[in-house]
Design an enzyme around this catalytic site. Structure first.
Site, PDB file in Angstrom:
ATOM      1  N   SER A 119     -11.605  41.841  48.551  1.00 44.26           N
ATOM      2  CA  SER A 119     -11.112  41.311  47.272  1.00 44.26           C
ATOM      3  C   SER A 119     -11.824  41.911  46.051  1.00 44.26           C
ATOM      4  CB  SER A 119     -11.224  39.789  47.248  1.00 44.26           C
ATOM      5  OG  SER A 119     -10.277  39.240  48.121  1.00 44.26           O
ATOM      6  N   THR A 127     -12.197  31.683  50.443  1.00 48.05           N
ATOM      7  CA  THR A 127     -11.734  32.162  51.743  1.00 48.05           C
ATOM      8  C   THR A 127     -12.436  31.379  52.840  1.00 48.05           C
ATOM      9  OG1 THR A 127     -11.333  34.143  53.061  1.00 48.05           O
ATOM     10  CG2 THR A 127     -13.339  34.158  51.748  1.00 48.05           C
ATOM     11  N   LYS A 136     -11.109  26.694  52.305  1.00 46.58           N
ATOM     12  CA  LYS A 136      -9.828  26.367  51.654  1.00 46.58           C
ATOM     13  C   LYS A 136      -9.424  24.899  51.777  1.00 46.58           C
ATOM     14  CE  LYS A 136      -8.177  31.006  52.364  1.00 46.58           C
ATOM     15  NZ  LYS A 136      -7.126  31.888  52.847  1.00 46.58           N
ATOM     16  N   ASN A 167      -6.739  28.254  47.683  1.00 47.36           N
ATOM     17  CA  ASN A 167      -7.378  29.570  47.801  1.00 47.36           C
ATOM     18  C   ASN A 167      -7.682  30.181  46.434  1.00 47.36           C
ATOM     19  OD1 ASN A 167      -4.823  30.495  46.967  1.00 47.36           O
ATOM     20  ND2 ASN A 167      -5.056  32.388  48.139  1.00 47.36           N
ATOM     21  N   ASP A 217      -1.475  31.735  49.094  1.00 44.00           N
ATOM     22  CA  ASP A 217      -1.360  32.358  50.427  1.00 44.00           C
ATOM     23  C   ASP A 217       0.060  32.292  50.997  1.00 44.00           C
ATOM     24  OD1 ASP A 217      -3.944  33.250  50.835  1.00 44.00           O
ATOM     25  OD2 ASP A 217      -4.612  31.418  51.821  1.00 44.00           O
ATOM     26  N   GLY A 253      -2.765  29.758  66.046  1.00 45.39           N
ATOM     27  CA  GLY A 253      -3.760  29.183  65.138  1.00 45.39           C
ATOM     28  C   GLY A 253      -3.203  27.946  64.462  1.00 45.39           C
ATOM     29  N   ALA A 254      -4.111  27.105  63.974  1.00 47.50           N
ATOM     30  CA  ALA A 254      -3.675  25.883  63.277  1.00 47.50           C
ATOM     31  C   ALA A 254      -4.649  25.550  62.152  1.00 47.50           C
ATOM     32  CB  ALA A 254      -3.573  24.723  64.263  1.00 47.50           C
ATOM     33  N   GLY A 314      -6.204  26.676  58.074  1.00 49.29           N
ATOM     34  CA  GLY A 314      -5.613  26.663  56.738  1.00 49.29           C
ATOM     35  C   GLY A 314      -4.509  27.700  56.570  1.00 49.29           C
ATOM     36  N   GLY A 374      -2.566  42.260  57.789  1.00 49.51           N
ATOM     37  CA  GLY A 374      -2.639  41.303  56.685  1.00 49.51           C
ATOM     38  C   GLY A 374      -2.903  41.887  55.316  1.00 49.51           C
TER      39      GLY A 374
HETATM   40  P1  NDP Z   1      -9.602  28.595  59.660  1.00 47.98           P
HETATM   41  O1  NDP Z   1     -11.073  28.594  59.894  1.00 47.98           O
HETATM   42  O2  NDP Z   1      -8.989  27.492  58.863  1.00 47.98           O
HETATM   43  O3  NDP Z   1      -8.824  28.641  61.087  1.00 47.98           O
HETATM   44  C1  NDP Z   1      -9.263  29.494  62.127  1.00 47.98           C
HETATM   45  C2  NDP Z   1      -8.279  29.477  63.282  1.00 47.98           C
HETATM   46  O4  NDP Z   1      -8.752  30.410  64.264  1.00 47.98           O
HETATM   47  C3  NDP Z   1      -8.162  28.138  63.987  1.00 47.98           C
HETATM   48  O5  NDP Z   1      -6.854  27.981  64.476  1.00 47.98           O
HETATM   49  C4  NDP Z   1      -9.164  28.288  65.128  1.00 47.98           C
HETATM   50  O6  NDP Z   1      -8.873  27.477  66.239  1.00 47.98           O
HETATM   51  C5  NDP Z   1      -8.940  29.726  65.513  1.00 47.98           C
HETATM   52  N1  NDP Z   1     -10.106  30.283  66.204  1.00 47.98           N
HETATM   53  C6  NDP Z   1     -11.307  30.558  65.668  1.00 47.98           C
HETATM   54  N2  NDP Z   1     -12.141  31.048  66.606  1.00 47.98           N
HETATM   55  C7  NDP Z   1     -11.432  31.067  67.768  1.00 47.98           C
HETATM   56  C8  NDP Z   1     -11.735  31.444  69.099  1.00 47.98           C
HETATM   57  N3  NDP Z   1     -12.950  31.913  69.447  1.00 47.98           N
HETATM   58  N4  NDP Z   1     -10.755  31.358  70.047  1.00 47.98           N
HETATM   59  C9  NDP Z   1      -9.525  30.884  69.712  1.00 47.98           C
HETATM   60  N5  NDP Z   1      -9.184  30.502  68.453  1.00 47.98           N
HETATM   61  C10 NDP Z   1     -10.125  30.586  67.503  1.00 47.98           C
HETATM   62  O7  NDP Z   1      -9.310  30.020  58.998  1.00 47.98           O
HETATM   63  P2  NDP Z   1      -8.042  30.484  58.131  1.00 47.98           P
HETATM   64  O8  NDP Z   1      -6.862  29.750  58.629  1.00 47.98           O
HETATM   65  O9  NDP Z   1      -8.339  30.437  56.680  1.00 47.98           O
HETATM   66  O10 NDP Z   1      -7.946  32.044  58.526  1.00 47.98           O
HETATM   67  C11 NDP Z   1      -7.425  32.447  59.781  1.00 47.98           C
HETATM   68  C12 NDP Z   1      -7.348  33.968  59.857  1.00 47.98           C
HETATM   69  O11 NDP Z   1      -6.445  34.471  58.876  1.00 47.98           O
HETATM   70  C13 NDP Z   1      -8.687  34.662  59.601  1.00 47.98           C
HETATM   71  O12 NDP Z   1      -8.768  35.772  60.458  1.00 47.98           O
HETATM   72  C14 NDP Z   1      -8.576  35.126  58.177  1.00 47.98           C
HETATM   73  O13 NDP Z   1      -9.359  36.287  57.960  1.00 47.98           O
HETATM   74  C15 NDP Z   1      -7.086  35.461  58.087  1.00 47.98           C
HETATM   75  N6  NDP Z   1      -6.566  35.346  56.716  1.00 47.98           N
HETATM   76  C16 NDP Z   1      -6.065  36.463  56.111  1.00 47.98           C
HETATM   77  C17 NDP Z   1      -5.559  36.387  54.833  1.00 47.98           C
HETATM   78  C18 NDP Z   1      -5.006  37.598  54.180  1.00 47.98           C
HETATM   79  O14 NDP Z   1      -4.824  37.571  52.953  1.00 47.98           O
HETATM   80  N7  NDP Z   1      -4.693  38.647  54.906  1.00 47.98           N
HETATM   81  C19 NDP Z   1      -5.550  35.136  54.073  1.00 47.98           C
HETATM   82  C20 NDP Z   1      -6.064  34.004  54.833  1.00 47.98           C
HETATM   83  C21 NDP Z   1      -6.583  34.128  56.095  1.00 47.98           C
HETATM   84  P3  NDP Z   1      -9.487  25.980  66.363  1.00 47.98           P
HETATM   85  O15 NDP Z   1      -8.566  25.100  65.584  1.00 47.98           O
HETATM   86  O16 NDP Z   1      -9.474  25.737  67.814  1.00 47.98           O
HETATM   87  O17 NDP Z   1     -10.880  26.037  65.781  1.00 47.98           O
END
Ligand code: NDP
Length: 313
Positions: free
Chosen positions: A34, A79, A83, A104, A139, A165-166, A168, A278
């Site tokens: 960023s 980030t 969020k 965000n 986002d 994933g679930a 933010g 992304g």
């Molecule tokens: P969060 O921390 O809110 O969510 C993370 C997610 O990843 C959860 O679903 C979590 O599962 C899962 N996870 C983390 N570690 C593991 C693991 N070891 N095995 C399985 N699942 C795992 O993060 P965000 O939602 O904000 O971001 C998610 C991804 O999206 C990141 O990689 C981020 O870099 C990317 N992103 C990219 C953007 C862009 O502009 N390109 C913008 C926003 C995000 P659990 O619920 O089980 O913990």
């Protein structure tokens, strides 16, 4: 003097007492592209601002946002992992941030002479008294814009989508795709309970949309990786490889942009799927943030070029 004092050339003005700050808070933050993207946009708009990356632990998020407010920052991006928590901290949140349950982008605002809240960038320095933090979420729109552009896919209505994933980002994507009138959303997450909560949340806002937990039996139009799996070398795949290879979804989108090609995208490409990372999502969420702060049309192509260079470096 206006708070967003302009500089005369396209390059960054030297830092001086008029230089205003904005930035991104994350934990970790060192991977962020960023600053490269936003500073290129800021220079193109000839603003005497700088955008920095700040390592902020979640325990200090409130202190960080309040500190930036006290120092009259222009605004902030938030980030991972801030969020969701930020929604409870900001003084006001717009409708998208409330719907998607995440912030965000923060715009610091003051009151104009008529009493309406306006971004600090549009207020005269001497007019700034009371300041509030206003949370936005750019986002969701960014992911849709990027999907449409990257896959040349203007109409997603009726599509079936698997979201991995679930957190933010998954939540913003799911709710925003629901607004695009996709047909079905499948959710797969490490922590099943979080996927269940997200499914319930989508159904509450979009009762006619089919939301199912688990892998679809049939091929889908789109898979989105919204987990953090793939950020680190050696991470396991976020998807069952056998499902990917046998069901061969039409499109696979990974929200991760560094590395440029994750193991998921490589496996999907080898399986014959169309793939995108992304980068476009990062670009459009950042361009919209710069627009919210400055009120000016963002220089999207200059920001895209800066991002591409930063990811390559
Ligand atoms: P969060 O921390 O809110 O969510 C993370 C997610 O990843 C959860 O679903 C979590 O599962 C899962 N996870 C983390 N570690 C593991 C693991 N070891 N095995 C399985 N699942 C795992 O993060 P965000 O939602 O904000 O971001 C998610 C991804 O999206 C990141 O990689 C981020 O870099 C990317 N992103 C990219 C953007 C862009 O502009 N390109 C913008 C926003 C995000 P659990 O619920 O089980 O913990």
């Amino acid at each position: 003097m206006p708070y967003n004092q302009h500089v005369s050339d396209g390059a960054h003005a030297p830092i001086n007492a008029d230089t205003r700050l904005c930035g991104v808070f994350g934990h970790p933050i060192r991977h962020s592209a960023s600053p490269a993207m936003q500073n290129a946009g800021i220079a193109a708009l000839k603003l005497n601002w700088r955008y920095l990356a700040f390592e902020v632990h979640p325990d200090n998020l409130r202190a960080g946002i309040e500190g930036a407010k006290a120092m009259r920052f222009i605004g902030l991006n938030l980030t991972v992992p801030h969020k969701l928590l930020a929604l409870e901290i900001v003084d006001a949140a717009d409708a998208r941030a409330r719907l998607w349950g995440a912030v965000n982008t923060v715009v610091f605002e003051t009151r104009d002479s008529a009493g309406a809240w306006v971004p600090l960038a549009r207020a005269g320095v001497d007019a700034i008294q009371e300041v509030r933090s206003h949370g936005f979420n750019t986002d969701g729109d960014a992911i849709v814009q990027s999907l449409k552009e990257d896959f040349k896919w203007p109409d997603m209505s009726g599509a079936s989508v698997l979201i991995l994933g679930a957190g933010g980002a998954a939540r913003s994507a799911a709710l925003r795709l629901a607004q695009e009138e996709v047909g079905q959303i499948y959710l797969v997450n490490r922590t099943g309970e979080r996927a269940r909560q997200l499914a319930a949340n989508i159904s509450e806002h979009f009762p006619h949309l089919t939301v199912i937990q688990g892998y679809p039996r049939d091929p889908v139009d789109l898979v989105i990786n919204a987990t953090s799996l793939g950020l680190k070398a050696g991470d396991p795949l976020p998807i069952e490889l056998a499902w990917l290879q046998t069901r061969r979804p039409a499109r696979v989108f990974d929200m991760i942009y560094r590395p440029k090609e994750t193991a998921l995208l490589r496996a999907a490409r080898n399986a014959g799927c169309r793939v995108a990372n992304g980068l476009g999502m990062l670009l459009y969420q950042g361009a919209e943030a710069l627009k919210l702060w400055s009120g000016a049309p963002p220089p999207v192509e200059i920001m895209r070029a800066a991002l591409q260079k930063n990811i390559r470096d």
